[in-house]
Design a protein around this motif. Structure first.
Motif, short mmCIF file in Angstrom:
data_model
loop_
_atom_site.label_atom_id
_atom_site.label_comp_id
_atom_site.label_asym_id
_atom_site.label_seq_id
_atom_site.Cartn_x
_atom_site.Cartn_y
_atom_site.Cartn_z
N LEU A 136 0.86 -1.19 0.00
CA LEU A 136 0.00 0.00 0.00
C LEU A 136 0.89 1.24 0.00
CD1 LEU A 136 -2.54 -1.31 2.66
CD2 LEU A 136 -2.70 -1.46 0.15
N LEU A 137 1.26 1.68 -1.17
CA LEU A 137 2.27 2.72 -1.30
C LEU A 137 1.71 4.14 -1.36
CD1 LEU A 137 4.59 0.88 -3.84
CD2 LEU A 137 4.74 0.92 -1.33
N THR A 138 0.41 4.27 -1.52
CA THR A 138 -0.18 5.61 -1.59
C THR A 138 -1.33 5.72 -0.60
OG1 THR A 138 -1.80 5.00 -3.29
CG2 THR A 138 0.38 5.77 -4.05
N ALA B 122 -4.39 4.03 -2.01
CA ALA B 122 -4.33 2.57 -1.91
C ALA B 122 -4.71 2.13 -0.49
CB ALA B 122 -2.95 2.05 -2.27
N LEU B 123 -4.23 2.86 0.50
CA LEU B 123 -4.57 2.55 1.89
C LEU B 123 -6.06 2.75 2.14
CD1 LEU B 123 -3.85 1.82 4.79
CD2 LEU B 123 -3.21 4.21 5.15
N LYS B 124 -6.62 3.84 1.67
CA LYS B 124 -8.06 4.11 1.86
C LYS B 124 -8.91 3.00 1.26
CE LYS B 124 -7.76 9.11 2.20
NZ LYS B 124 -8.06 10.40 1.56
N GLU B 125 -8.54 2.56 0.07
CA GLU B 125 -9.29 1.47 -0.58
C GLU B 125 -9.13 0.16 0.19
OE1 GLU B 125 -11.56 1.60 -3.12
OE2 GLU B 125 -11.28 3.75 -2.74
N TYR C 207 -10.18 -4.83 3.66
CA TYR C 207 -9.39 -5.71 4.53
C TYR C 207 -9.53 -5.32 6.00
CZ TYR C 207 -7.30 -7.13 0.15
OH TYR C 207 -7.12 -7.60 -1.11
N ASP C 208 -9.29 -6.31 6.85
CA ASP C 208 -9.40 -6.12 8.29
C ASP C 208 -8.07 -6.34 9.00
OD1 ASP C 208 -12.39 -5.99 8.25
OD2 ASP C 208 -12.11 -8.01 7.47
#
Length: 72
Positions: free
Chosen positions: A54-56, A59-62, A67-68
């Motif tokens: 998760l480089l951006t 990407a983290l928000k999505e 995912y949990d």
């Protein structure tokens, strides 16, 4: 090798579920290892991801939506 799980972990997680708290697990361990420990606590329905990909921020928000369990 096994992880030591606190005796009251099931009770605590059940309480959070009853309170409709969404559980997210963040760990520096391998995501599959964390998933396996979480499964022993009754959280086998959780999805895991290696957070190193998760480089951006986007990407983290999505990933947070899907995912949990986030491992290294």
């Amino acid at each position: 090798m096994n992880e030591i799980i606190r005796k009251n972990a099931d009770e605590t997680l059940r309480y959070f579920k009853e309170q409709e708290v969404k559980i997210k697990i963040i760990s520096g361990d391998n995501p599959l290892t964390v998933y396996n420990v979480a499964s022993e606590c009754g959280l086998s329905d959780k999805k895991y991801i290696d957070a190193r990909i998760l480089l951006t921020d986007s990407a983290l928000k999505e990933a947070l939506k899907e995912y949990d369990i986030f491992g290294r």
